[in-house]
Design a protein around this motif. Structure first.
Motif, PDB file in Angstrom:
ATOM      1  N   ASP A 201       0.557  -1.336  -0.033  1.00 51.57           N
ATOM      2  CA  ASP A 201       0.022  -0.212  -0.380  1.00 51.57           C
ATOM      3  C   ASP A 201       0.771   1.451  -0.104  1.00 51.57           C
ATOM      4  N   ILE A 202       2.332   0.961   0.575  1.00 55.63           N
ATOM      5  CA  ILE A 202       3.153   2.138   0.367  1.00 55.63           C
ATOM      6  C   ILE A 202       3.041   3.148  -1.195  1.00 55.63           C
ATOM      7  N   VAL A 203       3.128   1.988  -1.886  1.00 51.66           N
ATOM      8  CA  VAL A 203       3.818   2.208  -3.185  1.00 51.66           C
ATOM      9  C   VAL A 203       2.823   2.673  -3.650  1.00 51.66           C
ATOM     10  N   VAL A 362       6.404   4.942 -10.987  1.00 47.07           N
ATOM     11  CA  VAL A 362       6.875   4.103  -9.013  1.00 47.07           C
ATOM     12  C   VAL A 362       8.704   3.840  -9.811  1.00 47.07           C
ATOM     13  N   CYS A 363       8.820   2.796 -10.641  1.00 46.59           N
ATOM     14  CA  CYS A 363      10.287   2.450 -11.460  1.00 46.59           C
ATOM     15  C   CYS A 363      10.696   3.184 -11.755  1.00 46.59           C
ATOM     16  N   PHE A 364      10.984   4.072 -12.941  1.00 45.10           N
ATOM     17  CA  PHE A 364      11.629   5.097 -13.120  1.00 45.10           C
ATOM     18  C   PHE A 364      12.403   6.701 -12.320  1.00 45.10           C
ATOM     19  N   ASN A 365      11.098   6.409 -11.383  1.00 47.37           N
ATOM     20  CA  ASN A 365      11.748   7.267 -10.480  1.00 47.37           C
ATOM     21  C   ASN A 365      12.433   6.851  -9.202  1.00 47.37           C
ATOM     22  N   HIS A 366      12.576   5.521  -9.505  1.00 48.27           N
ATOM     23  CA  HIS A 366      13.251   4.622  -8.400  1.00 48.27           C
ATOM     24  C   HIS A 366      14.407   3.513  -9.218  1.00 48.27           C
ATOM     25  N   ALA A 447      24.447  -8.042 -24.715  1.00 48.70           N
ATOM     26  CA  ALA A 447      23.934  -8.599 -23.974  1.00 48.70           C
ATOM     27  C   ALA A 447      22.491  -8.938 -24.144  1.00 48.70           C
ATOM     28  N   VAL A 448      20.557  -9.451 -24.040  1.00 50.92           N
ATOM     29  CA  VAL A 448      19.976  -8.635 -23.523  1.00 50.92           C
ATOM     30  C   VAL A 448      19.520  -9.950 -22.138  1.00 50.92           C
ATOM     31  N   HIS A 449      19.451  -8.903 -21.156  1.00 56.75           N
ATOM     32  CA  HIS A 449      18.628 -10.010 -19.847  1.00 56.75           C
ATOM     33  C   HIS A 449      17.442  -9.614 -19.753  1.00 56.75           C
ATOM     34  N   ASN A 450      17.045 -10.222 -19.838  1.00 56.65           N
ATOM     35  CA  ASN A 450      15.078  -9.693 -19.422  1.00 56.65           C
ATOM     36  C   ASN A 450      15.110  -9.647 -17.417  1.00 56.65           C
ATOM     37  N   THR A 451      14.513  -8.807 -17.518  1.00 61.51           N
ATOM     38  CA  THR A 451      14.582  -7.778 -15.778  1.00 61.51           C
ATOM     39  C   THR A 451      13.107  -8.068 -16.082  1.00 61.51           C
ATOM     40  N   LEU A 452      12.594  -8.904 -14.165  1.00 61.24           N
ATOM     41  CA  LEU A 452      11.188  -9.062 -13.837  1.00 61.24           C
ATOM     42  C   LEU A 452      11.214  -7.677 -12.832  1.00 61.24           C
ATOM     43  N   ILE A 453      10.321  -6.335 -12.488  1.00 54.99           N
ATOM     44  CA  ILE A 453      10.349  -6.135 -11.527  1.00 54.99           C
ATOM     45  C   ILE A 453       8.648  -5.985 -10.972  1.00 54.99           C
ATOM     46  N   THR A 454       8.785  -6.604  -9.892  1.00 56.95           N
ATOM     47  CA  THR A 454       7.059  -6.738  -9.505  1.00 56.95           C
ATOM     48  C   THR A 454       7.074  -6.569  -8.218  1.00 56.95           C
ATOM     49  N   THR A 455       5.955  -7.182  -7.342  1.00 59.27           N
ATOM     50  CA  THR A 455       5.570  -6.795  -6.353  1.00 59.27           C
ATOM     51  C   THR A 455       6.688  -8.215  -4.698  1.00 59.27           C
ATOM     52  N   PHE A 456       5.495  -9.057  -5.073  1.00 55.83           N
ATOM     53  CA  PHE A 456       6.250 -10.181  -4.830  1.00 55.83           C
ATOM     54  C   PHE A 456       7.500 -11.221  -5.002  1.00 55.83           C
ATOM     55  N   GLY A 457       7.745 -11.508  -6.260  1.00 58.69           N
ATOM     56  CA  GLY A 457       8.522 -12.441  -7.207  1.00 58.69           C
ATOM     57  C   GLY A 457       7.608 -12.945  -8.546  1.00 58.69           C
ATOM     58  N   ILE A 458       8.349 -14.053  -7.991  1.00 60.67           N
ATOM     59  CA  ILE A 458       7.358 -15.057  -8.835  1.00 60.67           C
ATOM     60  C   ILE A 458       7.702 -16.287  -8.746  1.00 60.67           C
ATOM     61  N   ASN A 469      16.916 -11.969 -14.413  1.00 58.16           N
ATOM     62  CA  ASN A 469      17.115 -10.898 -12.723  1.00 58.16           C
ATOM     63  C   ASN A 469      15.417 -10.834 -12.683  1.00 58.16           C
ATOM     64  N   VAL A 470      15.352 -10.868 -10.845  1.00 59.99           N
ATOM     65  CA  VAL A 470      13.358 -10.442 -10.472  1.00 59.99           C
ATOM     66  C   VAL A 470      13.766 -10.039  -9.657  1.00 59.99           C
ATOM     67  N   ILE A 471      13.216  -8.652  -9.546  1.00 60.96           N
ATOM     68  CA  ILE A 471      13.607  -7.530  -8.584  1.00 60.96           C
ATOM     69  C   ILE A 471      12.605  -7.576  -7.920  1.00 60.96           C
ATOM     70  N   THR A 472      12.243  -7.995  -6.180  1.00 63.57           N
ATOM     71  CA  THR A 472      11.446  -7.191  -5.880  1.00 63.57           C
ATOM     72  C   THR A 472      10.693  -5.903  -5.211  1.00 63.57           C
ATOM     73  N   MET A 473       9.055  -5.769  -4.966  1.00 71.32           N
ATOM     74  CA  MET A 473       8.997  -4.265  -4.719  1.00 71.32           C
ATOM     75  C   MET A 473       9.760  -4.298  -2.714  1.00 71.32           C
ATOM     76  N   ASP A 474      10.375  -5.056  -2.646  1.00 72.22           N
ATOM     77  CA  ASP A 474      11.153  -5.054  -1.012  1.00 72.22           C
ATOM     78  C   ASP A 474      12.862  -4.713  -1.677  1.00 72.22           C
ATOM     79  N   ASP A 475      13.113  -4.586  -2.837  1.00 73.63           N
ATOM     80  CA  ASP A 475      14.287  -3.862  -3.973  1.00 73.63           C
ATOM     81  C   ASP A 475      14.140  -2.664  -3.923  1.00 73.63           C
ATOM     82  N   LEU A 476      13.240  -2.375  -4.027  1.00 72.09           N
ATOM     83  CA  LEU A 476      12.545  -0.212  -4.343  1.00 72.09           C
ATOM     84  C   LEU A 476      12.733   0.618  -3.439  1.00 72.09           C
ATOM     85  N   PHE A 477      13.053  -0.002  -1.977  1.00 69.93           N
ATOM     86  CA  PHE A 477      12.957   0.039  -0.018  1.00 69.93           C
ATOM     87  C   PHE A 477      13.918   0.413  -0.020  1.00 69.93           C
TER      88      PHE A 477
END
Length: 478
Positions: A201-203, A362-366, A447-458, A469-477
């Motif tokens: 909810d903070i996001v 949000v992601c562009f700002n972080h 080389a291209v690395h597919n990267t997922l930025i999401t809330t709770f992972g995959i 690569n998988v980046i979670t919501m917690d990484d943005l904090f």
């Protein structure tokens, strides 16, 4: 005070040095400029004054705006110890009165003058800059004085003060651009105010309020995010229901033009070229439009960037201010709205769609947090979106491409989900198609690395490895 450690340290360093200091603090409305100065120098401000808001004063007859500003300045002098005299006739006299007042109370210690919302004092043909120039060049710069000026009209602060080509050229000794809070700082502010919200909810709060601490300070304990949103935007007498218009009226001299540009940019997530903006708004591609776009950029409402695969001549302007996007999506176009609109519609398709687009913002700002999660904090990068239309491209759109100096291109997909994101066979096929298209236009050494930025992972299934690569919501904090 939450956050602002760097800014506080810089201000105190300027205060403790043995030279006269002229410090400019600027940033968008409600970002916390006044609060920063008040908290940092509590009990140490010798004289302070704030300009009168053009929103509150309204339209005045010819000659009245400057008279009101001078009268307010005179009242500030009286209320802070100067003997009653007469209202100054112009800014030269007003600043001379300030000099005389400061000299009279000078005991040899540091004198701190804080002039808040400086651009509001510079009414048309008022001679304000001349008075300020005389005050600093002829008196203050030779004294044990620290002058702090602040303003929400960022373009005015940059053009008329920091980059002044007249008598104030090079006079500002330090500048601080105060940025909105990031997610980590928002979380700290909520904890400080005993507001209990999940990171999920903070996001969402950032998607709406953009990390502006003044807005977040209105949140009430014991209420959900949806209830607070209704209280602040949709309830009778909601505190932020008129904030959009005030925001532009208080910062820009041509608010209607600025709002027209913002409204045009809202219609496409990747933004438009200057030529396209001109066609959409009816404003010609001359100096006025250029200055307006520049002012919106320095005020952090929009960004200028080159979409991936485009030439430098095809610079785009993109709306990135969360507050403006939210207002245009849910308040302006909806007319009469129920007082519990947000609480009643949190699972509706329009709000779910909005969350998806807003999360990209949000992601562009972080981006710095994303780079840290990828382990590339020290590597030079460029970030942009990529859209390709046409049958052969199947309407390909990549949310963010991070092009790195170490020969890697991160193709980022952003997914705001209430649970783990699951890749299925069809989505895996889409990712492969996009990746192949990207390989056609990037240097062969990359080389291209597919990267997922999401809330709770995959979710862990056979297609989980579609992403490198998988980046979670917690990484943005971070």
């Amino acid at each position: 005070m939450v956050g602002r450690e760097k800014e506080v340290s810089e201000l105190l360093e300027r205060y403790d040095c043995n030279e006269a200091q002229f410090v400019a603090v600027y940033g968008r409305r409600r970002v916390g400029k006044t609060y920063l100065i008040d908290e940092t120098f509590k009990g140490r401000i010798t004289f302070r004054h704030a300009g009168i808001s053009p929103v509150e004063s309204g339209d005045e007859p010819k000659g009245r705006p400057v008279k009101k500003q001078l009268q307010a300045f005179y009242y500030s002098l009286i209320s802070q110890g100067m003997k009653k005299d007469h209202c100054p006739s112009d800014w030269l006299e007003a600043f001379f009165m300030l000099e005389m007042f400061l000299q009279k109370i000078d005991d040899g210690s540091r004198q701190l003058i804080f002039l808040d919302e400086l651009p509001w004092m510079d009414t048309p043909k008022s001679g304000f800059i001349t008075g300020l120039e005389s005050f600093w060049n002829n008196w203050a710069c030779h004294r044990n004085v620290m002058l702090i000026v602040s303003g929400s009209a960022t373009s005015w602060m940059r053009d008329k003060l920091i980059n002044n080509h007249g008598g104030l050229y090079g006079r500002v000794t330090w500048e601080i651009k105060l940025e909105p809070f990031n997610l980590k700082e928002c979380e700290l502010l909520f904890k400080e105010n005993k507001i209990n919200l999940s990171r999920y909810d903070i996001v969402q709060s950032y998607m709406i309020f953009g990390g502006i601490p003044y807005y977040l300070g209105y949140f009430k304990r014991g209420r959900s995010l949806a209830q607070n949103v209704d209280d602040l935007f949709f309830a009778k007498g909601a505190k932020l229901s008129m904030e959009y218009d005030r925001l532009f009226a208080s910062v820009f001299t041509n608010p209607d033009m600025m709002k027209a540009i913002i409204k045009a940019l809202k219609t496409r997530t990747m933004g438009y070229t200057r030529k396209e903006i001109s066609a959409l708004t009816g404003y010609t591609e001359g100096g006025t439009l250029s200055e307006a776009l520049k002012a919106l950029i320095v005020s952090d409402f929009i960004i200028k960037y080159v979409p991936f695969g485009y030439s430098k001549r095809e610079e785009h302007y993109k709306l990135v201010d969360p507050f403006c996007i939210f207002y245009l999506d849910f308040i302006e176009k909806n007319g009469m709205i129920p007082e519990t609109f947000w609480l009643s519609n949190v699972t509706s398709p329009p709000i779910i769609t909005w969350r998806g687009h807003a999360f990209e913002n949000v992601c562009f700002n972080h981006i710095e947090q994303i780079k840290k999660a990828l382990g590339i904090s020290g590597i030079s990068t460029t970030q942009s979106a990529w859209t390709k239309m046409g049958e052969e491209y199947k309407g390909t759109q990549i949310d963010m491409i991070i092009s790195r100096k170490d020969n890697i291109v991160n193709m980022c997909e952003m997914k705001y989900y209430g649970e783990e994101f699951m890749v299925d066979k069809d989505y895996d096929s889409i990712l492969r198609h996009r990746k192949n298209l990207l390989y056609e236009i990037i240097p062969k050494k990359n080389a291209v690395h597919n990267t997922l930025i999401t809330t709770f992972g995959i979710r862990n299934n056979e297609y989980r490895w579609s992403f490198d690569n998988v980046i979670t919501m917690d990484d943005l904090f971070i």
